[in-house]
Design a protein around this motif. Structure first.
Motif, PDB file in Angstrom:
ATOM      1  N   MET A   1       0.849  -1.179   0.000  1.00 10.17           N
ATOM      2  CA  MET A   1       0.000   0.000   0.000  1.00 10.17           C
ATOM      3  C   MET A   1       0.893   1.241   0.000  1.00 10.17           C
ATOM      4  N   TYR A   2       0.722   2.098  -0.992  1.00 11.95           N
ATOM      5  CA  TYR A   2       1.460   3.352  -1.075  1.00 11.95           C
ATOM      6  C   TYR A   2       0.498   4.503  -0.846  1.00 11.95           C
ATOM      7  N   ARG A   3       0.983   5.534  -0.160  1.00 13.74           N
ATOM      8  CA  ARG A   3       0.170   6.708   0.157  1.00 13.74           C
ATOM      9  C   ARG A   3       0.758   7.919  -0.546  1.00 13.74           C
ATOM     10  N   TYR A   4      -0.125   8.734  -1.128  1.00 12.77           N
ATOM     11  CA  TYR A   4       0.295   9.885  -1.911  1.00 12.77           C
ATOM     12  C   TYR A   4      -0.421  11.141  -1.458  1.00 12.77           C
ATOM     13  N   LEU A   5       0.277  12.257  -1.578  1.00  9.36           N
ATOM     14  CA  LEU A   5      -0.311  13.573  -1.377  1.00  9.36           C
ATOM     15  C   LEU A   5      -0.107  14.362  -2.655  1.00  9.36           C
ATOM     16  N   THR A   6      -1.147  15.032  -3.104  1.00  7.31           N
ATOM     17  CA  THR A   6      -1.006  15.995  -4.184  1.00  7.31           C
ATOM     18  C   THR A   6      -0.848  17.345  -3.515  1.00  7.31           C
ATOM     19  N   VAL A   7       0.250  18.032  -3.833  1.00  2.36           N
ATOM     20  CA  VAL A   7       0.626  19.255  -3.138  1.00  2.36           C
ATOM     21  C   VAL A   7       0.787  20.391  -4.138  1.00  2.36           C
ATOM     22  N   ARG A   8       0.207  21.552  -3.827  1.00  2.00           N
ATOM     23  CA  ARG A   8       0.435  22.772  -4.609  1.00  2.00           C
ATOM     24  C   ARG A   8       1.583  23.495  -3.923  1.00  2.00           C
ATOM     25  N   LEU A   9       2.728  23.578  -4.600  1.00  2.00           N
ATOM     26  CA  LEU A   9       3.912  24.208  -4.033  1.00  2.00           C
ATOM     27  C   LEU A   9       3.776  25.723  -4.030  1.00  2.00           C
ATOM     28  N   SER A  10       4.621  26.393  -3.254  1.00  2.00           N
ATOM     29  CA  SER A  10       4.597  27.856  -3.192  1.00  2.00           C
ATOM     30  C   SER A  10       4.922  28.471  -4.549  1.00  2.00           C
ATOM     31  N   THR A  11       5.537  27.699  -5.448  1.00  2.00           N
ATOM     32  CA  THR A  11       5.848  28.158  -6.810  1.00  2.00           C
ATOM     33  C   THR A  11       4.666  27.967  -7.758  1.00  2.00           C
ATOM     34  N   SER A  12       3.529  27.494  -7.261  1.00  2.00           N
ATOM     35  CA  SER A  12       2.297  27.187  -8.015  1.00  2.00           C
ATOM     36  C   SER A  12       2.383  25.887  -8.794  1.00  2.00           C
ATOM     37  N   GLU A  13       3.513  25.180  -8.720  1.00  2.00           N
ATOM     38  CA  GLU A  13       3.652  23.866  -9.345  1.00  2.00           C
ATOM     39  C   GLU A  13       2.875  22.849  -8.505  1.00  2.00           C
ATOM     40  N   THR A  14       2.338  21.810  -9.152  1.00  2.00           N
ATOM     41  CA  THR A  14       1.642  20.735  -8.454  1.00  2.00           C
ATOM     42  C   THR A  14       2.495  19.477  -8.521  1.00  2.00           C
ATOM     43  N   LYS A  15       2.669  18.822  -7.354  1.00  2.00           N
ATOM     44  CA  LYS A  15       3.429  17.572  -7.288  1.00  2.00           C
ATOM     45  C   LYS A  15       2.581  16.515  -6.598  1.00  2.00           C
ATOM     46  N   LYS A  16       2.724  15.283  -7.043  1.00  2.00           N
ATOM     47  CA  LYS A  16       2.142  14.147  -6.343  1.00  2.00           C
ATOM     48  C   LYS A  16       3.313  13.376  -5.769  1.00  2.00           C
ATOM     49  N   ILE A  17       3.364  13.301  -4.433  1.00  2.00           N
ATOM     50  CA  ILE A  17       4.505  12.689  -3.764  1.00  2.00           C
ATOM     51  C   ILE A  17       4.069  11.491  -2.948  1.00  2.00           C
ATOM     52  N   ARG A  18       4.946  10.513  -2.846  1.00  2.00           N
ATOM     53  CA  ARG A  18       4.698   9.359  -1.994  1.00  2.00           C
ATOM     54  C   ARG A  18       5.199   9.689  -0.605  1.00  2.00           C
ATOM     55  N   VAL A  19       4.362   9.421   0.414  1.00  2.00           N
ATOM     56  CA  VAL A  19       4.713   9.742   1.796  1.00  2.00           C
ATOM     57  C   VAL A  19       4.480   8.534   2.687  1.00  2.00           C
ATOM     58  N   ASP A  20       5.033   8.589   3.896  1.00  2.00           N
ATOM     59  CA  ASP A  20       4.829   7.492   4.839  1.00  2.00           C
ATOM     60  C   ASP A  20       3.441   7.599   5.484  1.00  2.00           C
ATOM     61  N   ARG A  21       3.033   6.527   6.107  1.00  2.00           N
ATOM     62  CA  ARG A  21       1.692   6.445   6.686  1.00  2.00           C
ATOM     63  C   ARG A  21       1.461   7.493   7.766  1.00  2.00           C
ATOM     64  N   GLY A  22       2.478   7.757   8.570  1.00  2.00           N
ATOM     65  CA  GLY A  22       2.336   8.739   9.647  1.00  2.00           C
ATOM     66  C   GLY A  22       1.961  10.119   9.145  1.00  2.00           C
ATOM     67  N   LEU A  23       2.665  10.595   8.124  1.00  2.00           N
ATOM     68  CA  LEU A  23       2.350  11.909   7.564  1.00  2.00           C
ATOM     69  C   LEU A  23       0.995  11.866   6.876  1.00  2.00           C
ATOM     70  N   TRP A  24       0.735  10.814   6.100  1.00  2.00           N
ATOM     71  CA  TRP A  24      -0.537  10.701   5.381  1.00  2.00           C
ATOM     72  C   TRP A  24      -1.714  10.756   6.350  1.00  2.00           C
ATOM     73  N   ASP A  25      -1.588  10.041   7.493  1.00  2.00           N
ATOM     74  CA  ASP A  25      -2.662  10.022   8.484  1.00  2.00           C
ATOM     75  C   ASP A  25      -2.833  11.367   9.184  1.00  2.00           C
TER      76      ASP A  25
END
Length: 81
Positions: free
Chosen positions: A38-62
């Protein structure tokens, strides 16, 4: 490359150790992309207005929700702001 519903281009990956950025969580998702883990992802809008989808650990995702800020310092994993 993946195109999001908003038309932004992003890659789905784990952040590189030397990256540094901050942004706001737009979306959370998870999936078994390799069929066994099971992989967990966050889609993040960076301060530069770029969008990234990053894989994160369960602790941060939760611990984050849409609209929360996260920070990635060089040499460390992303954390909730």
């Amino acid at each position: 490359m993946v195109v999001s519903q908003t038309g932004d281009m992003f890659t789905s990956r784990q952040p590189a150790p030397d990256e540094a950025w901050e942004g706001v969580v737009l979306d959370k998702s998870r999936g078994m992309t390799d069929g066994s883990n099971m992989y967990r992802y966050l889609t993040v809008r960076l301060s530069t207005s770029e969008t990234k989808k990053i894989r994160v650990d369960r602790g941060l995702w939760d611990s984050v929700a849409e609209g929360d800020g996260i920070v990635k310092q060089a040499g460390s994993n992303p954390v909730k702001k």
